[in-house]
Design a protein around this motif. Structure first.
Motif, PDB file in Angstrom:
ATOM      1  N   MET A  78     -23.192  27.702 -25.722  1.00 15.41           N
ATOM      2  CA  MET A  78     -23.540  28.134 -27.085  1.00 15.41           C
ATOM      3  C   MET A  78     -24.980  28.646 -27.129  1.00 15.41           C
ATOM      4  O   MET A  78     -25.246  29.692 -27.725  1.00 15.41           O
ATOM      5  CB  MET A  78     -23.365  26.979 -28.081  1.00 15.41           C
ATOM      6  N   GLU A  79     -25.891  27.912 -26.500  1.00 17.02           N
ATOM      7  CA  GLU A  79     -27.296  28.340 -26.481  1.00 17.02           C
ATOM      8  C   GLU A  79     -27.451  29.671 -25.749  1.00 17.02           C
ATOM      9  O   GLU A  79     -28.151  30.571 -26.234  1.00 17.02           O
ATOM     10  CB  GLU A  79     -28.156  27.271 -25.813  1.00 17.02           C
ATOM     11  N   ASP A  80     -26.806  29.794 -24.593  1.00 18.44           N
ATOM     12  CA  ASP A  80     -26.875  31.050 -23.840  1.00 18.44           C
ATOM     13  C   ASP A  80     -26.367  32.215 -24.681  1.00 18.44           C
ATOM     14  O   ASP A  80     -27.008  33.272 -24.749  1.00 18.44           O
ATOM     15  CB  ASP A  80     -26.034  30.977 -22.560  1.00 18.44           C
ATOM     16  N   MET A  81     -25.215  32.038 -25.314  1.00 15.01           N
ATOM     17  CA  MET A  81     -24.621  33.140 -26.071  1.00 15.01           C
ATOM     18  C   MET A  81     -25.437  33.473 -27.320  1.00 15.01           C
ATOM     19  O   MET A  81     -25.539  34.642 -27.695  1.00 15.01           O
ATOM     20  CB  MET A  81     -23.162  32.816 -26.426  1.00 15.01           C
ATOM     21  N   GLY A  82     -26.051  32.488 -27.944  1.00 15.92           N
ATOM     22  CA  GLY A  82     -26.945  32.769 -29.071  1.00 15.92           C
ATOM     23  C   GLY A  82     -28.128  33.613 -28.627  1.00 15.92           C
ATOM     24  O   GLY A  82     -28.514  34.581 -29.290  1.00 15.92           O
ATOM     25  N   PHE A  83     -28.695  33.254 -27.487  1.00 21.77           N
ATOM     26  CA  PHE A  83     -29.809  34.002 -26.917  1.00 21.77           C
ATOM     27  C   PHE A  83     -29.367  35.425 -26.569  1.00 21.77           C
ATOM     28  O   PHE A  83     -30.075  36.404 -26.851  1.00 21.77           O
ATOM     29  CB  PHE A  83     -30.324  33.270 -25.675  1.00 21.77           C
ATOM     30  N   VAL A  84     -28.193  35.560 -25.962  1.00 26.55           N
ATOM     31  CA  VAL A  84     -27.643  36.864 -25.589  1.00 26.55           C
ATOM     32  C   VAL A  84     -27.468  37.739 -26.826  1.00 26.55           C
ATOM     33  O   VAL A  84     -27.845  38.918 -26.822  1.00 26.55           O
ATOM     34  CB  VAL A  84     -26.302  36.700 -24.840  1.00 26.55           C
ATOM     35  N   LEU A  85     -26.911  37.180 -27.892  1.00 24.38           N
ATOM     36  CA  LEU A  85     -26.692  37.975 -29.103  1.00 24.38           C
ATOM     37  C   LEU A  85     -28.006  38.468 -29.699  1.00 24.38           C
ATOM     38  O   LEU A  85     -28.085  39.599 -30.180  1.00 24.38           O
ATOM     39  CB  LEU A  85     -25.888  37.174 -30.124  1.00 24.38           C
ATOM     40  N   VAL A 120     -24.337  23.218 -11.152  1.00 23.24           N
ATOM     41  CA  VAL A 120     -24.419  22.900 -12.571  1.00 23.24           C
ATOM     42  C   VAL A 120     -23.119  23.337 -13.227  1.00 23.24           C
ATOM     43  O   VAL A 120     -22.667  24.467 -13.032  1.00 23.24           O
ATOM     44  CB  VAL A 120     -25.617  23.615 -13.247  1.00 23.24           C
ATOM     45  N   ASN A 121     -22.523  22.430 -13.983  1.00 21.16           N
ATOM     46  CA  ASN A 121     -21.349  22.773 -14.774  1.00 21.16           C
ATOM     47  C   ASN A 121     -21.818  22.835 -16.224  1.00 21.16           C
ATOM     48  O   ASN A 121     -22.136  21.806 -16.832  1.00 21.16           O
ATOM     49  CB  ASN A 121     -20.249  21.731 -14.589  1.00 21.16           C
ATOM     50  N   LEU A 122     -21.920  24.046 -16.751  1.00 22.51           N
ATOM     51  CA  LEU A 122     -22.475  24.253 -18.086  1.00 22.51           C
ATOM     52  C   LEU A 122     -21.666  23.505 -19.147  1.00 22.51           C
ATOM     53  O   LEU A 122     -20.433  23.498 -19.109  1.00 22.51           O
ATOM     54  CB  LEU A 122     -22.513  25.741 -18.413  1.00 22.51           C
ATOM     55  N   SER A 123     -22.366  22.925 -20.097  1.00 24.33           N
ATOM     56  CA  SER A 123     -21.737  22.200 -21.200  1.00 24.33           C
ATOM     57  C   SER A 123     -21.484  23.151 -22.370  1.00 24.33           C
ATOM     58  O   SER A 123     -21.952  24.298 -22.381  1.00 24.33           O
ATOM     59  CB  SER A 123     -22.656  21.064 -21.658  1.00 24.33           C
ATOM     60  N   PHE A 124     -20.784  22.644 -23.385  1.00 25.71           N
ATOM     61  CA  PHE A 124     -20.572  23.406 -24.610  1.00 25.71           C
ATOM     62  C   PHE A 124     -21.914  23.848 -25.191  1.00 25.71           C
ATOM     63  O   PHE A 124     -22.097  25.013 -25.537  1.00 25.71           O
ATOM     64  CB  PHE A 124     -19.800  22.551 -25.624  1.00 25.71           C
ATOM     65  N   GLY A 125     -22.867  22.926 -25.272  1.00 26.49           N
ATOM     66  CA  GLY A 125     -24.193  23.250 -25.811  1.00 26.49           C
ATOM     67  C   GLY A 125     -24.912  24.304 -24.988  1.00 26.49           C
ATOM     68  O   GLY A 125     -25.568  25.195 -25.542  1.00 26.49           O
ATOM     69  N   ASP A 126     -24.784  24.221 -23.664  1.00 25.39           N
ATOM     70  CA  ASP A 126     -25.409  25.217 -22.783  1.00 25.39           C
ATOM     71  C   ASP A 126     -24.863  26.611 -23.062  1.00 25.39           C
ATOM     72  O   ASP A 126     -25.621  27.580 -23.202  1.00 25.39           O
ATOM     73  CB  ASP A 126     -25.138  24.893 -21.306  1.00 25.39           C
ATOM     74  N   SER A 137     -22.030  32.703 -19.022  1.00 24.76           N
ATOM     75  CA  SER A 137     -23.002  32.975 -20.087  1.00 24.76           C
ATOM     76  C   SER A 137     -24.426  32.939 -19.533  1.00 24.76           C
ATOM     77  O   SER A 137     -25.280  33.723 -19.939  1.00 24.76           O
ATOM     78  CB  SER A 137     -22.854  31.934 -21.199  1.00 24.76           C
ATOM     79  N   ARG A 138     -24.675  32.072 -18.581  1.00 21.96           N
ATOM     80  CA  ARG A 138     -26.020  31.934 -18.012  1.00 21.96           C
ATOM     81  C   ARG A 138     -26.397  33.176 -17.197  1.00 21.96           C
ATOM     82  O   ARG A 138     -27.536  33.629 -17.234  1.00 21.96           O
ATOM     83  CB  ARG A 138     -26.085  30.669 -17.157  1.00 21.96           C
ATOM     84  N   GLN A 139     -25.424  33.729 -16.462  1.00 24.64           N
ATOM     85  CA  GLN A 139     -25.695  34.968 -15.713  1.00 24.64           C
ATOM     86  C   GLN A 139     -25.986  36.123 -16.665  1.00 24.64           C
ATOM     87  O   GLN A 139     -26.886  36.925 -16.412  1.00 24.64           O
ATOM     88  CB  GLN A 139     -24.509  35.346 -14.839  1.00 24.64           C
ATOM     89  N   LEU A 140     -25.224  36.220 -17.755  1.00 30.67           N
ATOM     90  CA  LEU A 140     -25.443  37.292 -18.729  1.00 30.67           C
ATOM     91  C   LEU A 140     -26.822  37.142 -19.366  1.00 30.67           C
ATOM     92  O   LEU A 140     -27.559  38.127 -19.494  1.00 30.67           O
ATOM     93  CB  LEU A 140     -24.347  37.282 -19.794  1.00 30.67           C
TER      94      LEU A 140
END
Length: 182
Positions: free
Chosen positions: A117-124, A109-115, A4-7
Protein backbone atom coordinates in the motif's frame (compact mmCIF):
# COMPACT_ATOMS: atom_id res chain seq x y z
CA UNK A 1 8.88 -5.10 -12.95
CA UNK A 2 7.11 -7.68 -10.80
CA UNK A 3 6.59 -5.90 -7.50
CA UNK A 4 5.34 -2.60 -6.11
CA UNK A 5 8.80 -2.04 -4.62
CA UNK A 6 10.51 -2.45 -8.01
CA UNK A 7 8.07 0.01 -9.60
CA UNK A 8 8.65 2.52 -6.80
CA UNK A 9 12.42 2.12 -7.20
CA UNK A 10 12.25 2.53 -10.98
CA UNK A 11 10.20 5.72 -10.81
CA UNK A 12 12.41 7.14 -8.07
CA UNK A 13 15.49 6.42 -10.19
CA UNK A 14 13.82 8.18 -13.13
CA UNK A 15 13.40 11.30 -11.00
CA UNK A 16 16.88 11.22 -9.45
CA UNK A 17 18.79 9.72 -12.40
CA UNK A 18 20.52 7.33 -10.00
CA UNK A 19 22.39 4.31 -11.34
CA UNK A 20 23.16 2.29 -8.24
CA UNK A 21 26.54 0.58 -7.89
CA UNK A 22 24.77 -2.03 -5.73
CA UNK A 23 22.84 -3.03 -8.86
CA UNK A 24 25.96 -3.88 -10.86
CA UNK A 25 26.67 -7.59 -10.70
CA UNK A 26 29.45 -9.58 -12.35
CA UNK A 27 29.66 -12.98 -13.95
CA UNK A 28 32.51 -14.38 -16.02
CA UNK A 29 34.16 -10.98 -16.38
CA UNK A 30 30.97 -9.30 -17.67
CA UNK A 31 28.84 -6.67 -15.94
CA UNK A 32 25.08 -7.12 -15.48
CA UNK A 33 22.39 -4.63 -14.55
CA UNK A 34 20.84 -6.41 -11.55
CA UNK A 35 17.66 -4.37 -12.02
CA UNK A 36 17.28 -5.67 -15.59
CA UNK A 37 19.38 -8.87 -15.62
CA UNK A 38 17.74 -10.46 -18.67
CA UNK A 39 17.82 -7.39 -20.91
CA UNK A 40 21.44 -7.91 -21.94
CA UNK A 41 21.85 -11.70 -21.51
CA UNK A 42 25.56 -11.52 -22.33
CA UNK A 43 26.13 -8.61 -19.95
CA UNK A 44 28.26 -5.55 -20.69
CA UNK A 45 31.98 -5.29 -21.29
CA UNK A 46 32.44 -2.32 -18.93
CA UNK A 47 30.69 -0.61 -16.04
CA UNK A 48 30.53 2.58 -18.14
CA UNK A 49 28.65 0.72 -20.90
CA UNK A 50 26.20 -0.72 -18.35
CA UNK A 51 25.60 2.70 -16.77
CA UNK A 52 25.02 4.28 -20.19
CA UNK A 53 22.39 1.62 -21.00
CA UNK A 54 20.75 2.12 -17.61
CA UNK A 55 20.66 5.93 -17.99
CA UNK A 56 19.10 5.55 -21.44
CA UNK A 57 16.51 3.19 -19.96
CA UNK A 58 15.64 5.73 -17.25
CA UNK A 59 15.37 8.47 -19.89
CA UNK A 60 13.02 6.32 -22.00
CA UNK A 61 10.85 5.39 -19.01
CA UNK A 62 10.63 9.05 -17.97
CA UNK A 63 9.67 10.09 -21.50
CA UNK A 64 6.98 7.41 -21.57
CA UNK A 65 5.40 8.57 -18.32
CA UNK A 66 5.55 12.24 -19.32
CA UNK A 67 3.45 11.41 -22.40
CA UNK A 68 1.20 8.71 -20.95
CA UNK A 69 -2.42 9.28 -20.11
CA UNK A 70 -2.94 5.63 -19.07
CA UNK A 71 -0.67 3.18 -17.26
CA UNK A 72 -1.49 -0.49 -16.83
CA UNK A 73 0.44 -2.23 -14.05
CA UNK A 74 0.18 -5.88 -13.14
CA UNK A 75 0.97 -6.69 -9.54
CA UNK A 76 2.76 -10.05 -9.69
CA UNK A 77 4.74 -10.84 -6.54
CA UNK A 78 5.33 -9.84 -2.94
CA UNK A 79 8.71 -11.58 -2.63
CA UNK A 80 11.89 -9.57 -3.26
CA UNK A 81 15.62 -9.84 -2.65
CA UNK A 82 17.02 -6.71 -1.07
CA UNK A 83 20.47 -5.25 -0.58
CA UNK A 84 20.72 -4.78 3.19
CA UNK A 85 22.92 -1.69 2.92
CA UNK A 86 21.14 0.28 0.18
CA UNK A 87 17.61 -1.10 0.29
CA UNK A 88 17.72 -1.75 -3.48
CA UNK A 89 15.49 -4.63 -4.55
CA UNK A 90 16.08 -7.02 -7.42
CA UNK A 91 13.83 -9.06 -9.72
CA UNK A 92 15.99 -12.16 -9.23
CA UNK A 93 18.00 -13.49 -6.35
CA UNK A 94 21.69 -12.61 -6.38
CA UNK A 95 23.66 -15.42 -7.99
CA UNK A 96 20.86 -16.76 -10.19
CA UNK A 97 21.69 -14.84 -13.39
CA UNK A 98 24.74 -12.94 -12.19
CA UNK A 99 26.31 -11.67 -9.03
CA UNK A 100 26.91 -13.75 -5.96
CA UNK A 101 24.59 -14.50 -3.07
CA UNK A 102 26.21 -13.20 0.11
CA UNK A 103 23.87 -13.66 3.12
CA UNK A 104 25.45 -10.78 5.03
CA UNK A 105 24.66 -8.45 2.13
CA UNK A 106 21.30 -9.67 0.78
CA UNK A 107 18.06 -10.57 2.48
CA UNK A 108 14.78 -12.05 1.40
CA UNK A 109 11.76 -9.81 2.06
CA UNK A 110 8.13 -10.79 1.65
CA UNK A 111 6.27 -7.48 1.35
CA UNK A 112 3.30 -6.99 3.66
CA UNK A 113 -0.06 -5.38 2.89
CA UNK A 114 1.23 -2.14 4.45
CA UNK A 115 4.43 -2.28 2.39
CA UNK A 116 2.57 -2.68 -0.91
CA UNK A 117 0.00 0.00 0.00
CA UNK A 118 2.80 2.42 0.89
CA UNK A 119 4.71 1.62 -2.30
CA UNK A 120 1.64 2.10 -4.49
CA UNK A 121 0.71 5.37 -2.77
CA UNK A 122 4.21 6.65 -3.44
CA UNK A 123 4.02 5.42 -7.05
CA UNK A 124 0.72 7.20 -7.65
CA UNK A 125 2.17 10.46 -6.34
CA UNK A 126 5.22 10.14 -8.62
CA UNK A 127 3.06 9.27 -11.62
CA UNK A 128 1.09 12.49 -11.11
CA UNK A 129 4.36 14.43 -11.18
CA UNK A 130 5.13 12.92 -14.58
CA UNK A 131 1.59 13.24 -15.94
CA UNK A 132 -0.97 15.06 -13.75
CA UNK A 133 -4.01 13.47 -15.42
CA UNK A 134 -2.69 9.93 -15.75
CA UNK A 135 -5.15 7.10 -15.19
CA UNK A 136 -4.00 3.77 -13.79
CA UNK A 137 -5.39 0.30 -14.42
CA UNK A 138 -4.25 -2.32 -11.93
CA UNK A 139 -4.39 -6.05 -12.51
CA UNK A 140 -3.09 -9.00 -10.53
CA UNK A 141 -1.14 -11.71 -12.27
CA UNK A 142 -2.84 -15.11 -12.11
CA UNK A 143 0.50 -16.86 -12.67
CA UNK A 144 1.44 -18.89 -9.58
CA UNK A 145 4.85 -18.84 -7.99
CA UNK A 146 7.07 -21.69 -9.14
CA UNK A 147 9.23 -21.41 -6.02
CA UNK A 148 9.33 -19.42 -2.80
CA UNK A 149 12.01 -18.38 -0.34
CA UNK A 150 9.51 -18.55 2.51
CA UNK A 151 9.20 -21.65 4.68
CA UNK A 152 5.70 -22.19 3.27
CA UNK A 153 4.66 -24.60 0.54
CA UNK A 154 4.60 -22.82 -2.83
CA UNK A 155 0.78 -23.10 -2.95
CA UNK A 156 0.41 -21.33 0.40
CA UNK A 157 2.97 -18.70 -0.64
CA UNK A 158 1.11 -18.12 -3.91
CA UNK A 159 -2.23 -17.81 -2.13
CA UNK A 160 -0.78 -15.29 0.33
CA UNK A 161 0.84 -13.20 -2.40
CA UNK A 162 -2.08 -13.12 -4.83
CA UNK A 163 -4.67 -12.51 -2.09
CA UNK A 164 -2.63 -9.65 -0.66
CA UNK A 165 -2.09 -8.08 -4.09
CA UNK A 166 -5.77 -8.39 -5.01
CA UNK A 167 -6.74 -6.71 -1.73
CA UNK A 168 -4.29 -3.86 -2.32
CA UNK A 169 -5.52 -3.39 -5.90
CA UNK A 170 -9.12 -3.19 -4.69
CA UNK A 171 -8.29 -0.78 -1.87
CA UNK A 172 -6.27 1.50 -4.16
CA UNK A 173 -9.05 1.49 -6.78
CA UNK A 174 -11.67 2.29 -4.13
CA UNK A 175 -9.70 5.21 -2.70
CA UNK A 176 -8.24 6.86 -5.83
CA UNK A 177 -10.43 8.37 -8.57
CA UNK A 178 -7.78 7.84 -11.25
CA UNK A 179 -7.30 4.11 -10.51
CA UNK A 180 -9.36 1.15 -11.70
CA UNK A 181 -8.97 -2.56 -11.06
CA UNK A 182 -9.55 -5.19 -13.73
Amino acid sequence: VYTSRQLRQLLTDCVTGDVHDAAIWMKDGRYYDALRPNVEPEGHATVAELKAHRRDHLFQVSAFFEQADMFVFTLCLTEVWQDRETGSVFPTAPGVIAGEYVPARYEFVNLSFGDVMEDMGFVLELLREFSPNIRVLLTVSPVPLTATATDDHVLAATTYSKSLLRTVAGEIANTHENVEYF
